[in-house]
Design a protein around this motif. Structure first.
Motif, short mmCIF file in Angstrom:
data_model
loop_
_atom_site.label_atom_id
_atom_site.label_comp_id
_atom_site.label_asym_id
_atom_site.label_seq_id
_atom_site.Cartn_x
_atom_site.Cartn_y
_atom_site.Cartn_z
N LEU A 162 -78.95 -4.74 37.25
CA LEU A 162 -79.48 -6.10 37.16
C LEU A 162 -80.45 -6.28 38.32
O LEU A 162 -80.19 -5.78 39.43
N HIS A 163 -81.57 -6.93 38.05
CA HIS A 163 -82.55 -7.13 39.10
C HIS A 163 -82.85 -8.62 39.26
O HIS A 163 -82.67 -9.40 38.33
N GLY A 164 -83.29 -8.96 40.45
CA GLY A 164 -83.65 -10.36 40.71
C GLY A 164 -84.59 -10.39 41.90
O GLY A 164 -85.05 -9.35 42.38
N PRO B 77 -79.76 -12.09 39.61
CA PRO B 77 -79.71 -10.76 38.98
C PRO B 77 -79.53 -10.87 37.47
O PRO B 77 -78.67 -11.62 36.98
N HIS B 78 -80.35 -10.12 36.76
CA HIS B 78 -80.35 -10.19 35.29
C HIS B 78 -80.83 -8.87 34.71
O HIS B 78 -81.44 -8.05 35.42
N THR B 79 -80.60 -8.68 33.45
CA THR B 79 -81.24 -7.59 32.72
C THR B 79 -82.38 -8.21 31.91
O THR B 79 -82.37 -9.42 31.64
N ASP B 80 -83.35 -7.39 31.52
CA ASP B 80 -84.50 -7.92 30.78
C ASP B 80 -84.26 -7.87 29.26
O ASP B 80 -83.45 -7.09 28.78
N TYR B 81 -85.00 -8.72 28.58
CA TYR B 81 -84.99 -8.75 27.12
C TYR B 81 -83.60 -9.00 26.52
O TYR B 81 -83.24 -8.43 25.50
FE FE2 Z 1 -86.63 -9.43 34.86
#
Ligand code: FE2
Length: 374
Positions: A333-335, A190-194
Motif C-alpha cells: 500500500l502506498h500513500g 496507504p492504499h492500493t490503486d484501482y
Molecule cells: Fe495511488
C-alpha cells in the motif's frame, strides 16, 4: 521403466498414456513455432494406446496404435520437469505455479526494513540486477537517478504499459478542480490503486519528474505483514474482511466515468493464503451491506485501517527527482504526506504494467530451453 495398460513409469514417476499423447511434442501434435497444441484428444474414440514403448538414457519413445502411425519422443529432462506424479513433500520446483519459484517474500515492518536499507544504498544509481529480486522479496523496488527517457526505456523492457485515462502515463500534480485526490496537496493514506476497477494484478510504477515542494514524503506499507499481524490478533475481524465484499467507487467528472466495484479487502487462495489486498479508504463509500452487519464491519475495518496508519509499519521516505519506484499492487500500500504547494511544484508520473509481464519474462528465461533448440 514399468508399464501397464494406462500408464508408464519413468524414474519412479507415472505418466498416463492419455497425458503423454495429449502432450506429444511432434510437429503434427504441437505447432512448431507457436508451441500451441494441435492434437485434440476429444476426437479420439478410445484412450490412446501404445504399440511400443522404449526408454533410452535420453528419451522415452512411444509408437502409438494409430492409423496413420504416430511416434512421440519425450526427452527425459522434459518429462521430469513436467512430472505430475508426486507426493506432497516431493517438490517439483519447476512445475509449480510461477509465483512460488521467486525469492521468498520477506514480510516487513519499519524496523525490519531498516536493517536492509543501508545494504540497498550500495546498489547506487540506475537499474541494477537486484531490482527484481527486491520486488519479489519486499514487494517494492526503488531505483535512483533515471532520466525520463531511461525510465521509459526501462519500463518498455518489461512490457507494454496499461493505458490510463490520460494515456500511457498519468501525471500526478496539483490541478485546480482535481478529479482525483492525488492531484491535490492532501495527505493520502496507504492504499492500493484501482480498487474500483476490474483490473488484473498490476505492477505500479512511480517516477518522480520533479519534487521541489516541502512535504509530500512517500509512505509504503507491507500489506501482507500488516494482514498477518492483524489476523493473529483479530482472527474474527480478519475473516470478516476476507468474506465481506464492500464497494470501492470513483466518480470522474472530466472523463465522465463512474467506476464501482465490490471486492473484499483480503482475497484468499483456496489454501487460505492471502494473495491480494484491496484497500483505498478514499474510494470506500456508500457500502451496501446487510443492516445487521454494518456496525461490526465498521469496527473490523477501522481496526485494520489503524494498523495501516501505525508508523511502526510505515516506511517513509522522500522520492527525489529521477527516482523510480515499482510496487506489487496486490501487496504494497502506498500513500504520501501532504505538501506545501507554495514551496515548489511536485510532479509524479504514474504508469502500470501487468504483473504477468514480470513473471512471464522470468518464466521465459527459466523454461526457454524446453521449447527452443539450444
Ligand atoms: Fe495511488
Amino acid at each position: 521403466m514399468k508399464e501397464n495398460q494406462y500408464f508408464v513409469t519413468v524414474n519412479n514417476k507415472r505418466f498416463h498414456y492419455i497425458w503423454l499423447r495429449d502432450n506429444c511434442l511432434s510437429e503434427e501434435s504441437r505447432h512448431p513455432s507457436s508451441f500451441a497444441k494441435l492434437y485434440d484428444f476429444s476426437e479420439e474414440k478410445e484412450i490412446p494406446k501404445p504399440n511400443s514403448v522404449k526408454l533410452t538414457d535420453e528419451e522415452l519413445i512411444i509408437d502409438w496404435d494409430e492409423d496413420p502411425p504416430h511416434r512421440s519422443i519425450f526427452p527425459i529432462e522434459w518429462l521430469m520437469t513436467y512430472a505430475y506424479d508426486r507426493h506432497q513433500n516431493d517438490h517439483n520446483g519447476k512445475h509449480k505455479e510461477a509465483q512460488s519459484r521467486y525469492p521468498e517474500e520477506l514480510l516487513w515492518n519499519k524496523a525490519l526494513l531498516e536493517n536492509y536499507l543501508s545494504e540497498w544504498e550500495n546498489f547506487g544509481s540506475g537499474v541494477s540486477q537486484g531490482w527484481k529480486d527486491r520486488l519479489f522479496r519486499f514487494g517494492f523496488s526503488l531505483i535512483h537517478d533515471l532520466t525520463p527517457q531511461e525510465h521509459q526505456d526501462f519500463l518498455a523492457s518489461i512490457g507494454p504499459m496499461l493505458h490510463t485515462e490520460a494515456g500511457s502515463f498519468y501525471d500526478i500534480e496539483y490541478k485546480s478542480g482535481a478529479n482525483d485526490l492525488a492531484d491535490t496537496c492532501h495527505h493520502l493514506d496507504p492504499h492500493t490503486d484501482y480498487t474500483n476497477r476490474d483490473y488484473p494484478h498490476l505492477l505500479t510504477c512511480f517516477y518522480m519528474v520533479k519534487n521541489e515542494s516541502i512535504g509530500g514524503e512517500s509512505i509504503l506499507v507491507d500489506g501482507f505483514r500488516v494482514a498477518r499481524d492483524f489476523g493473529e490478533k483479530y482472527p474474527h475481524y480478519f475473516r470478516l474482511l476476507a468474506q465481506t465484499p464492500i464497494q470501492f467507487r470513483q466518480f470522474y467528472q472530466d472523463w465522465q466515468y463512474f467506476y464501482t466495484r465490490s471486492r473484499s479487502i483480503f482475497k484468499l487462495h483456496d489454501s487460505g493464503d492471502l494473495v491480494a489486498i484491496t484497500f483505498a479508504h478514499f474510494h470506500a463509500n456508500n457500502w451496501n451491506l446487510p443492516f445487521e452487519q454494518m456496525e461490526e464491519f465498521y469496527q473490523a475495518y477501522a481496526t485494520f485501517f489503524n494498523y495501516l496508519k501505525n508508523p511502526d509499519y510505515q516506511y517513509c521516505f522522500r522520492m527525489e527527482k529521477g527516482d523510480c519506484l515499482l510496487m506489487n499492487n496486490n501487496r504494497i500500500l502506498h500513500g504520501r504526506k501532504s505538501f506545501d504547494l507554495s514551496s515548489g511544484s511536485r510532479l509524479l508520473r504514474v504508469g502500470y504494467l501487468l504483473w504477468d509481464h514480470i513473471t512471464g519474462r522470468d518464466n521465459f528465461q527459466q523454461y526457454k530451453d524446453l521449447y527452443m533448440s539450444k
